[in-house]
Design a protein around this motif. Structure first.
Motif, mmCIF file in Angstrom:
data_model
loop_
_atom_site.group_PDB
_atom_site.id
_atom_site.type_symbol
_atom_site.label_atom_id
_atom_site.label_comp_id
_atom_site.label_asym_id
_atom_site.label_seq_id
_atom_site.Cartn_x
_atom_site.Cartn_y
_atom_site.Cartn_z
ATOM 1 N N TRP A 820 -5.659 7.142 6.952
ATOM 2 C CA TRP A 820 -4.562 6.464 7.647
ATOM 3 C C TRP A 820 -4.206 5.153 6.946
ATOM 4 O O TRP A 820 -3.028 4.820 6.771
ATOM 5 C CB TRP A 820 -4.942 6.182 9.103
ATOM 6 C CG TRP A 820 -4.568 7.277 10.051
ATOM 7 C CD1 TRP A 820 -5.395 8.146 10.666
ATOM 8 C CD2 TRP A 820 -3.244 7.627 10.480
ATOM 9 N NE1 TRP A 820 -4.696 9.023 11.451
ATOM 10 C CE2 TRP A 820 -3.368 8.720 11.365
ATOM 11 C CE3 TRP A 820 -1.982 7.130 10.210
ATOM 12 C CZ2 TRP A 820 -2.274 9.329 11.972
ATOM 13 C CZ3 TRP A 820 -0.877 7.737 10.819
ATOM 14 C CH2 TRP A 820 -1.028 8.814 11.685
ATOM 15 N N ILE A 821 -5.241 4.417 6.558
ATOM 16 C CA ILE A 821 -5.000 3.132 5.875
ATOM 17 C C ILE A 821 -4.274 3.363 4.556
ATOM 18 O O ILE A 821 -3.305 2.660 4.225
ATOM 19 C CB ILE A 821 -6.335 2.394 5.640
ATOM 20 C CG1 ILE A 821 -6.927 1.943 6.984
ATOM 21 C CG2 ILE A 821 -6.143 1.197 4.715
ATOM 22 C CD1 ILE A 821 -8.347 1.420 6.888
ATOM 23 N N VAL A 822 -4.733 4.365 3.797
ATOM 24 C CA VAL A 822 -4.096 4.654 2.503
ATOM 25 C C VAL A 822 -2.651 5.087 2.704
ATOM 26 O O VAL A 822 -1.757 4.675 1.953
ATOM 27 C CB VAL A 822 -4.897 5.722 1.735
ATOM 28 C CG1 VAL A 822 -4.161 6.137 0.461
ATOM 29 C CG2 VAL A 822 -6.286 5.201 1.384
ATOM 30 N N SER A 823 -2.403 5.934 3.711
ATOM 31 C CA SER A 823 -1.025 6.351 3.993
ATOM 32 C C SER A 823 -0.161 5.152 4.358
ATOM 33 O O SER A 823 0.993 5.040 3.920
ATOM 34 C CB SER A 823 -0.988 7.373 5.130
ATOM 35 O OG SER A 823 -1.409 8.636 4.685
ATOM 36 N N LEU A 824 -0.710 4.265 5.168
ATOM 37 C CA LEU A 824 0.032 3.054 5.549
ATOM 38 C C LEU A 824 0.350 2.212 4.318
ATOM 39 O O LEU A 824 1.476 1.715 4.173
ATOM 40 C CB LEU A 824 -0.780 2.249 6.552
ATOM 41 C CG LEU A 824 -0.115 0.971 7.089
ATOM 42 C CD1 LEU A 824 1.194 1.296 7.791
ATOM 43 C CD2 LEU A 824 -1.070 0.235 8.026
ATOM 44 N N VAL A 825 -0.631 2.072 3.420
ATOM 45 C CA VAL A 825 -0.392 1.341 2.171
ATOM 46 C C VAL A 825 0.735 2.004 1.376
ATOM 47 O O VAL A 825 1.604 1.326 0.801
ATOM 48 C CB VAL A 825 -1.682 1.274 1.327
ATOM 49 C CG1 VAL A 825 -1.395 0.753 -0.085
ATOM 50 C CG2 VAL A 825 -2.719 0.394 2.009
ATOM 51 N N GLY A 826 0.720 3.344 1.343
ATOM 52 C CA GLY A 826 1.775 4.070 0.636
ATOM 53 C C GLY A 826 3.151 3.780 1.200
ATOM 54 O O GLY A 826 4.104 3.537 0.444
ATOM 55 N N PHE A 827 3.265 3.792 2.532
ATOM 56 C CA PHE A 827 4.565 3.510 3.152
ATOM 57 C C PHE A 827 4.986 2.052 2.929
ATOM 58 O O PHE A 827 6.176 1.768 2.752
ATOM 59 C CB PHE A 827 4.518 3.838 4.640
ATOM 60 C CG PHE A 827 4.690 5.296 4.948
ATOM 61 C CD1 PHE A 827 5.929 5.900 4.846
ATOM 62 C CD2 PHE A 827 3.597 6.081 5.323
ATOM 63 C CE1 PHE A 827 6.094 7.260 5.110
ATOM 64 C CE2 PHE A 827 3.745 7.422 5.595
ATOM 65 C CZ PHE A 827 4.994 8.021 5.487
ATOM 66 N N VAL A 828 4.022 1.142 2.950
ATOM 67 C CA VAL A 828 4.340 -0.272 2.676
ATOM 68 C C VAL A 828 4.847 -0.424 1.243
ATOM 69 O O VAL A 828 5.842 -1.121 0.986
ATOM 70 C CB VAL A 828 3.104 -1.163 2.919
ATOM 71 C CG1 VAL A 828 3.356 -2.579 2.394
ATOM 72 C CG2 VAL A 828 2.779 -1.207 4.406
ATOM 73 N N LEU A 829 4.180 0.232 0.301
ATOM 74 C CA LEU A 829 4.627 0.191 -1.091
ATOM 75 C C LEU A 829 6.030 0.769 -1.228
ATOM 76 O O LEU A 829 6.881 0.211 -1.940
ATOM 77 C CB LEU A 829 3.663 0.977 -1.977
ATOM 78 C CG LEU A 829 2.376 0.279 -2.400
ATOM 79 C CD1 LEU A 829 1.474 1.259 -3.160
ATOM 80 C CD2 LEU A 829 2.687 -0.925 -3.280
ATOM 81 N N PHE A 830 6.267 1.887 -0.558
ATOM 82 C CA PHE A 830 7.586 2.524 -0.610
ATOM 83 C C PHE A 830 8.648 1.591 -0.049
ATOM 84 O O PHE A 830 9.720 1.408 -0.649
ATOM 85 C CB PHE A 830 7.548 3.833 0.182
ATOM 86 C CG PHE A 830 8.833 4.609 0.142
ATOM 87 C CD1 PHE A 830 9.242 5.245 -1.010
ATOM 88 C CD2 PHE A 830 9.636 4.705 1.271
ATOM 89 C CE1 PHE A 830 10.427 5.973 -1.048
ATOM 90 C CE2 PHE A 830 10.814 5.410 1.249
ATOM 91 C CZ PHE A 830 11.213 6.053 0.095
ATOM 92 N N GLY A 831 8.350 0.964 1.100
ATOM 93 C CA GLY A 831 9.297 0.019 1.684
ATOM 94 C C GLY A 831 9.529 -1.188 0.786
ATOM 95 O O GLY A 831 10.672 -1.668 0.649
ATOM 96 N N ALA A 832 8.444 -1.665 0.153
ATOM 97 C CA ALA A 832 8.578 -2.822 -0.741
ATOM 98 C C ALA A 832 9.447 -2.482 -1.943
ATOM 99 O O ALA A 832 10.270 -3.297 -2.386
ATOM 100 C CB ALA A 832 7.197 -3.285 -1.191
ATOM 101 N N LEU A 833 9.281 -1.259 -2.472
ATOM 102 C CA LEU A 833 10.104 -0.845 -3.606
ATOM 103 C C LEU A 833 11.580 -0.783 -3.231
ATOM 104 O O LEU A 833 12.447 -1.185 -4.014
ATOM 105 C CB LEU A 833 9.627 0.524 -4.120
ATOM 106 C CG LEU A 833 8.300 0.541 -4.881
ATOM 107 C CD1 LEU A 833 7.863 1.973 -5.171
ATOM 108 C CD2 LEU A 833 8.417 -0.239 -6.190
ATOM 109 N N ILE A 834 11.862 -0.281 -2.034
ATOM 110 C CA ILE A 834 13.254 -0.226 -1.580
ATOM 111 C C ILE A 834 13.809 -1.648 -1.439
ATOM 112 O O ILE A 834 14.947 -1.943 -1.861
ATOM 113 C CB ILE A 834 13.355 0.535 -0.245
ATOM 114 C CG1 ILE A 834 13.075 2.023 -0.458
ATOM 115 C CG2 ILE A 834 14.733 0.343 0.394
ATOM 116 C CD1 ILE A 834 13.095 2.850 0.795
ATOM 117 N N PHE A 835 13.016 -2.538 -0.856
ATOM 118 C CA PHE A 835 13.449 -3.923 -0.653
ATOM 119 C C PHE A 835 13.735 -4.615 -1.997
ATOM 120 O O PHE A 835 14.780 -5.237 -2.186
ATOM 121 C CB PHE A 835 12.376 -4.690 0.115
ATOM 122 C CG PHE A 835 12.702 -6.127 0.370
ATOM 123 C CD1 PHE A 835 13.681 -6.478 1.296
ATOM 124 C CD2 PHE A 835 12.049 -7.134 -0.334
ATOM 125 C CE1 PHE A 835 13.988 -7.809 1.532
ATOM 126 C CE2 PHE A 835 12.353 -8.465 -0.112
ATOM 127 C CZ PHE A 835 13.329 -8.805 0.828
#
Length: 850
Positions: A820-835
């Motif tokens: 779950w933590i790794v998936s959350l990190v993945g989504f945060v990275l994805f959101g950061a890339l979009i930003f």
């Protein structure tokens, strides 16, 4: 010198010029009327709506009897997995979500298993689960239609981004949606999801490569990671091959230009995998720890030792050729009765290699077979070489099976998704030929004629050589239909080379392809295929028989944990059902699925119930029906029968519902009971394993079997196997069961992922739990974390001291919190890339405006 006028490649470029006659000096228009190209000019960007309309009409016609008639998309023939596997799984998960939440451990899968893998990884199934367990049987065909529709739309968008014409893109999309893999595979449900996903993968790469639009690529990789680790691997194979060929086409030998794209795909792919880690971890764990991958049933050593360039057998080769032309040229999915010396039996109508679903489903439209030579002839240089290489990638694994084994990592002799990649290559080259013909305004008629003659000759190969006893030879009338389509396609394709007929020929080709795809696919889903009907679904038969009433009656009177053995199967398909428990609301011991729990398979194997070196026995785990003594330690309290025979000593008839009789096991043991004697596994394995394996069964009723390394952790007396009496009586059995019942776990709270109970011991004993050992189960004894050990050859055991103990068992999928933590990190990275990407675009725009 007159200046040469530039040519326009559109079909409507011939401008009519007025001619002045000498006699009248009047201007007379002797040129043909301007013809505006229908597909490229009139339709323009609206071509996708024409495709959508065609797909919808064709799919509604193909599946009309399932959508609007009395049929359900549940097949009794070779596609029995729809009834025996997919429908029970969907039903069980739908019910599980409503009662317990996210699918984790389920006692309806064999003797228990983590069912998170492959449960919610396909978003299309979420629609089915939302319908509720009692409605999903009616919704399955609509979901299959939706996936075929979206697959066609996605491949159309892919072809358009590559600058294919509207006409070629529409035809390519239709051929893709109605390819053999997707139409035949829609009877396996998962295949249509793959068809859609792989089309999205190619489209997302082109967005990245051409438009620098990166986020779709990460999303598609996430979908694969969330869906299945193995198909994520296949996605890597496809995108590596395709991207490399694409960059060869674009950059040639300038390899330095390849690496930025590779690095982008790698980085974005890692982000996608991280996002999907919450599902991926459990799926990888289950796959790697299964008998099919890491166990004794693995095909790896056998298949990897095959010769690299050995040819496939003749039956396989003839089947592959036949199924280039149609899914059903060498038989359909149905079955028929055959009289043999042993009596009547069911035999498949399919006469080819393997079976209807596993055989090469290579059909992607007859027009592709005629057009591929045109693409090679009309193209030149690097492009020609790329088309040839791409076709070789598709064809070589058909000719030389070793390459196909390697494609599947030597896990099995399959086709499956490889057929999709094969069709992708054929369709791509064929629609490229259409564009070349359109742009070059010519057709190589000689090559077209030779192709026609060659294909007709192939249709007259001795396909009867693949005939099996009791099956029909090739249908001559069906072959004639294929020849007629080949002739019609040849005539229309030839017309594309003539300016006066080009527009008409393009429209005719689209109509002809649509008609062909519909007719060939209709053979696959013909009216005589045996299915469950909607009328039948509502009757007191099949999974809706009196079993459900019997189970409900038992549960009204007994709220303890117990398992039930059925001595009949409720599934109506040609293959017996082994997942009845998932649909009929009880806990059993049978299980049919790809990756059965490895320690349950160990238990069945060590007890001589299955041969765990035989791959199909690890998938079709037949349970304990034939082993009544083993049923006792497995907490099997009731059996359901339709005829009482003398084969059930020690059982008492307690009730009946309809034609189902309920018997209670007089020697039932609960989920948790205790032993005061033990035996090491080395000694146990010296006991006879094959029939008669009575010594092994009796041993488990007298002592717990422990792995050698764990013996010292239990303060128990060692059992002497020499004292086993093979003349085992009901009286001795009763005495053994009474001893095991002396100290049992009293369950105070039970759910499939959490069990709490109390046990009091007069001396040190081993608590045995009839649950397959899984390290993801956690145990607390009196609030203190305690290791669970393996007892009785793959199930659970815990050493306990004298006294009263509170037992708390809880299950979480492997590495649950971390995933779950790794998936959350993945989504945060994805959101950061979009930003960051949006800020970059905004600054770039401001800089260009200033």
């Amino acid at each position: 010198m007159a200046k040469k006028q530039p040519q326009n490649n559109s079909a409507g470029n011939n401008q009519a010029k007025p001619i002045t006659t000498e006699s009248t000096n009047k201007k007379v228009n002797l040129q043909p009327t301007v013809v505006v190209d229908f597909f490229e000019v009139i339709l323009g960007k609206k071509a996708i709506f024409l495709l959508g309309a065609l797909l919808l009409v064709l799919l509604l016609v193909l599946f009309g009897s399932f959508l609007f008639g009395d049929k359900l998309f549940l097949f009794k023939d070779i596609a029995s997995d729809t009834i025996n596997f997919y429908y029970p799984r969907h039903y069980n998960i739908s019910q599980y979500i409503r009662e317990e939440g996210l699918p984790k451990w389920s006692f309806s899968e064999g003797m228990g298993q983590n069912i998170l893998p492959y449960s919610i990884g396909d978003p299309f199934n979420w629609i089915l689960y939302a319908m509720g367990k009692d409605n999903l049987a009616f919704g399955i065909v609509w979901i299959e239609l939706l996936k075929l529709f979206l697959a066609g739309i996605s491949i159309f968008k892919f072809l358009k981004i590559l600058k294919f014409t509207n006409h070629s893109s529409i035809i390519g999309a239709l051929a893709y949606s109605f390819s053999g893999f997707l139409v035949v595979g829609s009877g396996w449900y998962d295949f249509t999801t793959q068809g859609f996903y792989f089309a999205l993968l190619l489209l997302s790469f082109e967005y990245l490569f051409q438009k620098n639009k990166w986020w779709p690529f990460s999303i598609v990789v996430f979908l694969f990671a969330f869906y299945s680790p193995f198909y994520l691997y296949l996605a890597v194979i496809l995108i590596f091959i395709y991207s490399t060929m694409r960059m060869v086409d674009e950059y040639g030998a300038n390899i330095k230009k390849y690496f930025p794209t590779y690095f982008m795909m790698l980085g974005l792919g890692i982000v996608g995998v991280l996002m999907g880690m919450v599902m991926l971890v459990s799926s990888v764990d289950q796959m790697l720890n299964s008998a099919r991958v890491s166990g004794e049933a693995s095909f790896f050593s056998t298949l990897s030792s095959k010769s690299l360039f050995s040819f496939a057998e003749q039956k396989h080769n003839l089947t592959a050729i036949a199924r280039l032309f149609a899914n059903d040229l060498v038989g359909d999915a149905n079955y028929h009765a055959v009289n043999t010396a042993q009596g009547s039996m069911n035999a498949n109508n399919f006469t080819g290699w393997y079976n209807y679903l596993e055989a090469p489903a290579l059909y992607s439209g007859l027009f592709t077979l005629l057009l591929i030579p045109q693409a090679i002839i009309l193209s030149s240089g690097r492009k020609r070489m790329l088309y040839i290489i791409g076709l070789l990638f598709a064809i070589l694994p058909v000719i030389f099976p070793f390459f196909r084994y390697a494609f599947w990592l030597f896990a099995g002799d399959y086709y499956r998704t490889f057929c999709l990649f094969f069709s992708m290559a054929f369709i791509f080259v064929a629609v490229k030929a259409l564009d070349l013909i359109y742009n070059e305004r010519k057709v190589n008629l000689l090559a077209l004629g030779i192709s026609l003659v060659f294909l007709i000759m192939l249709l007259f190969l001795p396909f009867s050589n693949v005939k099996e006893v009791g099956s029909n030879v090739i249908d001559g009338s069906f072959r004639n239909i294929l020849i007629m389509f080949l002739l019609a396609h040849t005539f229309v394709i030839g017309g594309l080379g003539f300016a006066d007929y080009r527009q008409t020929a393009r429209i005719a080709l689209l109509g002809l392809v649509s008609l062909e795809l519909l007719i060939i696919s209709s053979y696959t889903y013909h009216s005589e295929r045996p299915v469950i009907t909607k009328t039948e679904y509502n009757q007191k038969v099949n999974y809706n028989d009196f079993t459900r009433d019997a189970v409900a009656k038992i549960k009204q009177k007994d709220n303890s944990f117990f398992r039930i053995s059925k001595y009949y199967q409720s599934g109506p398909a040609m293959h017996g059902s082994m997942n009845d428990a998932k649909l009929q609301g009880y806990y059993g011991t049978m299980s049919y699925q790809s990756f059965n729990q490895k320690n349950y398979i160990r238990f069945l194997g060590d007890m001589g119930i299955i041969d765990r070196k035989v791959e199909h026995e690890t998938r079709w785990a037949k349970g304990l029906q034939e082993n009544p003594l083993v049923q006792i330690i497995a907490s099997n309290k009731y059996i359901l029968v339709k005829q009482i025979t003398p084969n059930f000593p020690g059982h008492t008839l307690i009730d009946s519902v309809g034609d189902v009789k309920i018997l209670r096991n007089d020697n039932y043991l609960p989920l948790g009971f205790t032993y005061d004697k033990m035996l090491d596994s080395s000694t146990f394995h010296k006991l006879p394993k094959v029939n008669p394996n009575l010594q092994r069964q009796i041993t488990l009723l007298k002592s717990i079997v422990l792995d050698d390394k764990d013996v010292a952790k239990f303060k128990l007396e060692k059992f002497d196997v020499s004292k086993i009496n093979l003349n085992y009586t009901l009286e001795e059995l009763s005495a053994d069961v009474t001893a095991l019942r002396s100290d049992t776990l009293k369950i105070e709270k039970f759910s499939q992922n959490n069990i709490v109970g109390i046990i009091s011991l007069s001396k040190s004993k081993a608590l045995f739990l009839s649950i397959p050992y899984d390290p993801s189960w956690k145990l607390k004894v009196n609030g203190k974390s305690t290791d669970i050990l393996i007892g009785n050859l793959g199930l659970m055991a815990v050493p306990l001291e004298k006294g009263k103990h509170k037992i708390e068992l809880s299950f979480q999928p492997p590495y649950w919190d971390l995933s779950w933590i790794v998936s959350l990190v993945g989504f945060v990275l994805f959101g950061a890339l979009i930003f960051v990407n949006r800020i970059y675009i905004k600054r770039k725009k401001n800089a260009s405006e200033s």
